[in-house]
Design a protein around this motif. Structure first.
Motif, mmCIF file in Angstrom:
data_model
loop_
_atom_site.group_PDB
_atom_site.id
_atom_site.type_symbol
_atom_site.label_atom_id
_atom_site.label_comp_id
_atom_site.label_asym_id
_atom_site.label_seq_id
_atom_site.Cartn_x
_atom_site.Cartn_y
_atom_site.Cartn_z
ATOM 1 N N THR A 127 0.829 -1.206 0.000
ATOM 2 C CA THR A 127 0.000 0.000 0.000
ATOM 3 C C THR A 127 0.864 1.257 0.000
ATOM 4 O O THR A 127 0.606 2.214 -0.748
ATOM 5 N N MET A 128 1.902 1.246 0.829
ATOM 6 C CA MET A 128 2.792 2.401 0.897
ATOM 7 C C MET A 128 3.606 2.545 -0.378
ATOM 8 O O MET A 128 3.908 3.663 -0.818
ATOM 9 N N GLU A 129 3.954 1.415 -1.015
ATOM 10 C CA GLU A 129 4.708 1.486 -2.263
ATOM 11 C C GLU A 129 3.891 2.178 -3.345
ATOM 12 O O GLU A 129 4.407 3.008 -4.112
ATOM 13 N N GLN A 130 2.588 1.839 -3.406
ATOM 14 C CA GLN A 130 1.721 2.404 -4.430
ATOM 15 C C GLN A 130 1.438 3.886 -4.184
ATOM 16 O O GLN A 130 1.309 4.659 -5.129
ATOM 17 N N THR A 131 1.324 4.274 -2.920
ATOM 18 C CA THR A 131 0.858 5.634 -2.615
ATOM 19 C C THR A 131 1.980 6.616 -2.271
ATOM 20 O O THR A 131 1.863 7.808 -2.556
ATOM 21 N N ILE A 132 3.058 6.126 -1.653
ATOM 22 C CA ILE A 132 4.105 7.029 -1.163
ATOM 23 C C ILE A 132 5.426 6.848 -1.906
ATOM 24 O O ILE A 132 6.034 7.824 -2.361
ATOM 25 N N PHE A 133 5.875 5.591 -2.054
ATOM 26 C CA PHE A 133 7.212 5.355 -2.581
ATOM 27 C C PHE A 133 7.289 5.475 -4.103
ATOM 28 O O PHE A 133 8.268 6.006 -4.649
ATOM 29 N N LYS A 134 6.284 4.982 -4.807
ATOM 30 C CA LYS A 134 6.323 4.971 -6.273
ATOM 31 C C LYS A 134 6.563 6.353 -6.877
ATOM 32 O O LYS A 134 7.369 6.496 -7.809
ATOM 33 N N PRO A 135 5.929 7.413 -6.351
ATOM 34 C CA PRO A 135 6.159 8.749 -6.936
ATOM 35 C C PRO A 135 7.581 9.281 -6.785
ATOM 36 O O PRO A 135 7.968 10.196 -7.511
ATOM 37 N N ILE A 136 8.352 8.711 -5.838
ATOM 38 C CA ILE A 136 9.702 9.247 -5.635
ATOM 39 C C ILE A 136 10.787 8.356 -6.237
ATOM 40 O O ILE A 136 11.974 8.625 -6.055
ATOM 41 N N TYR A 137 10.391 7.264 -6.936
ATOM 42 C CA TYR A 137 11.373 6.483 -7.677
ATOM 43 C C TYR A 137 12.015 7.383 -8.736
ATOM 44 O O TYR A 137 11.357 8.195 -9.378
ATOM 45 N N GLY A 138 13.292 7.237 -8.925
ATOM 46 C CA GLY A 138 13.973 7.993 -9.960
ATOM 47 C C GLY A 138 14.486 9.346 -9.515
ATOM 48 O O GLY A 138 15.247 9.984 -10.244
ATOM 49 N N LEU A 139 14.089 9.786 -8.325
ATOM 50 C CA LEU A 139 14.609 11.055 -7.820
ATOM 51 C C LEU A 139 16.033 10.872 -7.308
ATOM 52 O O LEU A 139 16.508 9.754 -7.110
ATOM 53 N N TYR A 187 16.781 13.425 -2.137
ATOM 54 C CA TYR A 187 15.328 13.586 -2.055
ATOM 55 C C TYR A 187 14.677 12.318 -1.490
ATOM 56 O O TYR A 187 13.734 12.384 -0.693
ATOM 57 N N GLN A 188 15.180 11.171 -1.928
ATOM 58 C CA GLN A 188 14.655 9.910 -1.415
ATOM 59 C C GLN A 188 14.911 9.771 0.089
ATOM 60 O O GLN A 188 14.030 9.329 0.849
ATOM 61 N N LEU A 189 16.103 10.161 0.512
ATOM 62 C CA LEU A 189 16.437 10.081 1.932
ATOM 63 C C LEU A 189 15.527 10.974 2.764
ATOM 64 O O LEU A 189 15.013 10.562 3.818
ATOM 65 N N LEU A 190 15.316 12.207 2.295
ATOM 66 C CA LEU A 190 14.451 13.128 3.038
ATOM 67 C C LEU A 190 13.016 12.622 3.089
ATOM 68 O O LEU A 190 12.364 12.654 4.143
ATOM 69 N N ALA A 191 12.515 12.148 1.956
ATOM 70 C CA ALA A 191 11.133 11.676 1.900
ATOM 71 C C ALA A 191 10.927 10.445 2.786
ATOM 72 O O ALA A 191 9.950 10.370 3.545
ATOM 73 N N THR A 192 11.831 9.487 2.704
ATOM 74 C CA THR A 192 11.653 8.261 3.478
ATOM 75 C C THR A 192 11.947 8.478 4.962
ATOM 76 O O THR A 192 11.422 7.755 5.807
ATOM 77 N N PHE A 193 12.767 9.473 5.275
ATOM 78 C CA PHE A 193 12.952 9.811 6.693
ATOM 79 C C PHE A 193 11.636 10.349 7.275
ATOM 80 O O PHE A 193 11.273 10.043 8.412
ATOM 81 N N ARG A 212 7.864 -4.063 -14.097
ATOM 82 C CA ARG A 212 7.126 -3.504 -12.965
ATOM 83 C C ARG A 212 6.657 -4.600 -12.021
ATOM 84 O O ARG A 212 6.735 -4.460 -10.800
ATOM 85 N N LEU A 213 6.176 -5.711 -12.577
ATOM 86 C CA LEU A 213 5.735 -6.832 -11.747
ATOM 87 C C LEU A 213 6.907 -7.425 -10.971
ATOM 88 O O LEU A 213 6.782 -7.756 -9.788
ATOM 89 N N VAL A 214 8.065 -7.547 -11.635
ATOM 90 C CA VAL A 214 9.252 -8.065 -10.951
ATOM 91 C C VAL A 214 9.671 -7.117 -9.832
ATOM 92 O O VAL A 214 10.049 -7.545 -8.742
ATOM 93 N N HIS A 215 9.602 -5.814 -10.090
ATOM 94 C CA HIS A 215 9.906 -4.821 -9.062
ATOM 95 C C HIS A 215 9.048 -5.055 -7.819
ATOM 96 O O HIS A 215 9.551 -5.072 -6.687
ATOM 97 N N LEU A 216 7.747 -5.246 -8.036
ATOM 98 C CA LEU A 216 6.833 -5.436 -6.909
ATOM 99 C C LEU A 216 7.143 -6.730 -6.161
ATOM 100 O O LEU A 216 7.101 -6.771 -4.928
ATOM 101 N N GLN A 217 7.463 -7.786 -6.897
ATOM 102 C CA GLN A 217 7.766 -9.065 -6.265
ATOM 103 C C GLN A 217 9.020 -8.966 -5.394
ATOM 104 O O GLN A 217 9.050 -9.462 -4.261
#
Length: 308
Positions: free
Chosen positions: A97-109, A113-119, A207-212
């Protein structure tokens, strides 16, 4: 004198192996997620803490329902199944759930930025866990109590649960090795860690492999928490401490290396166990000293190989 010295060392060694087991589960999950997604997720350690909290609730509920109807062996088996199946499943669902709503938008940054967001996610998860379970220490010692203890030299005793957790983690490590070396998904994972665009050209649903792989990483962290809680207590704020230890495993072992995760976990486990006993003032600082020493000798980690 010699027997007394040996008696002191045995519990320290067993504690070190158990801590190394928890760190291996945590660090390996973080390593494969970073290697696959190039996603530096500080919040990964919070899933271990969440797993421990959920495990305490699962244990309490199982004991409440089955405690008077099953014998010692039956109750222990049900508790272990709850810790190894129910807890990882719940945490995996939360993680997805968190991957779909929070983490996915910050992939590639960029990493900062990733450190600040995930902190920020860590702080939110910490507050959420404190809201649900309160600020007092939480424990679930029933599995450890049911399993009992063994006698050591000198007449002292030691609980069997850490030994059980260490052996179980060894089995998980063997399964992970087989997964990466022998299974199709494992080989695809290693290939995508090198170049996921090329793998995508072959028609594989990356994408499916990423999720797995993400679910595998979260599940490993949850298992670490489930194994940790019967032999310890969980309090708010521990997620930040586990963040430090998880990244220490990455830095010391090297990114994406299963052998590195094993070696780093053992080094940190023994360093923390013996350091906290002989020089408790440096219990946490000694991990940073170990990290600095490894980076001076081999900046890519013990088994890391960073390509230009």
């Amino acid at each position: 004198m010699v027997i007394e010295l040996i008696t002191q060392q045995i519990p320290l060694v067993l504690n070190a192996l158990f801590l190394a087991s928890v760190l291996f589960l945590l660090g390996t999950g973080l390593s494969i997620i970073y290697g696959m997604l190039n996603f530096l997720n500080l919040a990964h350690a919070a899933f271990l803490v969440l797993g421990a909290y959920v495990a305490s609730t699962v244990v309490t509920q199982i004991v409440g329902v089955f405690g008077d109807t099953l014998g010692t062996s039956g109750l222990f088996i049900i508790l272990v199944l709850g810790l190894l199946i129910i807890v990882p499943f719940i945490i995996a669902m939360v993680g997805l759930t968190m991957e779909q709503t929070i983490f996915k938008p910050i992939y590639g940054l960029e990493d900062d930025y990733q450190l600040l967001a995930t902190f920020g996610v860590i702080l939110m998860m910490e507050d959420g866990m404190k809201f649900i379970w309160g600020g007092q220490p939480v424990t679930a010692s029933a599995p450890s109590e049911l399993l009992g203890s063994i006698s050591l030299l000198g007449g002292s005793t030691y609980p069997l649960w850490p030994i059980f957790g260490t052996v179980l983690t060894m089995v998980i490590g063997i399964v992970l090795y087989y997964f990466f070396e022998e299974t199709r998904l494992g080989k695809i994972t290693l290939a995508m860690a090198e170049d996921d665009e090329i793998v995508g050209v072959t028609g594989i649903n990356t994408r499916l492999v990423h999720l797995q792989v993400y679910v595998i990483g979260i599940t490993l962290a949850a298992l670490g928490g489930a194994l940790f809680i019967p032999n310890a207590s969980m309090t708010s704020g521990l997620a930040l401490q586990f963040v430090i230890l998880a990244f220490a495993v990455l830095v010391i072992g090297g990114l994406g290396s299963l052998k590195g995760a094993i070696a780093a976990s053992l080094l940190i486990g023994f360093t923390r166990s013996f350091g906290s006993y002989y020089i408790p003032q440096l219990e946490l600082a000694i991990v940073f000293i170990l990290m600095a020493a490894v980076m001076l000798i081999k900046p890519t980690g013990l088994f890391g190989d960073i390509k230009a």
